[in-house]
Design an enzyme around this catalytic site. Sequence first.
Site, short mmCIF file in Angstrom:
data_model
loop_
_atom_site.label_atom_id
_atom_site.label_comp_id
_atom_site.label_asym_id
_atom_site.label_seq_id
_atom_site.Cartn_x
_atom_site.Cartn_y
_atom_site.Cartn_z
N LYS A 100 0.87 -1.16 0.00
CA LYS A 100 0.00 0.00 0.00
C LYS A 100 0.91 1.22 0.00
CE LYS A 100 -3.42 2.71 2.41
NZ LYS A 100 -4.03 3.05 3.71
N GLY A 161 -8.98 9.26 9.28
CA GLY A 161 -9.47 9.37 10.65
C GLY A 161 -10.53 10.42 10.88
N ALA A 187 -9.97 5.40 3.71
CA ALA A 187 -9.89 6.56 4.60
C ALA A 187 -11.19 7.34 4.68
CB ALA A 187 -8.76 7.50 4.22
N GLY A 188 -11.53 7.74 5.90
CA GLY A 188 -12.65 8.63 6.15
C GLY A 188 -13.98 7.96 6.43
N ASN A 209 -10.19 1.23 9.03
CA ASN A 209 -9.36 1.08 10.23
C ASN A 209 -10.00 1.81 11.41
OD1 ASN A 209 -5.88 1.82 11.15
ND2 ASN A 209 -7.41 0.57 12.14
N SER A 210 -9.95 3.14 11.39
CA SER A 210 -10.41 3.91 12.54
C SER A 210 -11.85 3.61 12.93
CB SER A 210 -10.26 5.42 12.26
OG SER A 210 -8.91 5.76 12.03
#
Length: 265
Positions: A100, A161, A187-188, A209-210
């Site tokens: 990545k 995040g 992301a996001g 992830n987050s």
Amino acid sequence: MNTDIFSLGGQSFSSRLFLGTGKFANSDLMARSLMASGAQLVTVALRRFNRETPADDLCAPLLKIPGLCLVPNTSGARNAEEAVQAALLGRELTGSSFVKLEIHPNPHHLLPDPIETYEAARRLVPLGFQVLPYIPADPVLAKRLEDLGCAAVMPLGAPIGSGRGLATLDMIRIILADSRIPVIVDAGLRAPSDAAQAMEMGCSAVLVNSAIAAAGEPVEMAVAFAEAVCAGRRAFRAGLMERSASASATSPLTAFLSPPAGADA
């Protein structure tokens, strides 16, 4: 039996949910969330490997999960040179040809650097890497990276995040319309509904992830995202109904609603 196989970099996967390994409270919670999600592709930042003291290696539990494909992440690289070095080290540590490619030099917004990302991809593809570049939702850059031979493109839904969901929705639609390689939103994302929407649009996968690691119950949230990805993918394959500017009855008007022939209105 799952007949909707996801092909990436010459390999086949049944799950279209990628997981990141940062932000979890501990390695046990990370491993349990991963197993609950059914994810097969997991991104790992190099700083999570401890070659000197394997017992302290935060990613040691991942190596015990059969069938898991680790994807080294160049997160922390500030330019193409650092990213290439990180990719080479990641391949040595994991044996994986996936990388990545993530270059964000400004810690205040963590947005990917398109120029350095392109340069790093240009150098990594000829070295045999299956490059998965994390990019702004830029259709022109996405096409350029496809032409270089990247295995997929990973446009951001919103800043890392931030939990703002698919803030770049319109640009992702353009990328999807022109892309001949997988488009993976990264992301996001905050809610499973965000993941479902990305899949309904035609994205090949999402990386989360987050939204899982920072949830009140990460393991339960991992299951929720897995179910949302499956639902969104099924909806895309089934074909969503067309939008309409006006109402349309779901069943024909019945005769008793109209006065009999010859009767006064």
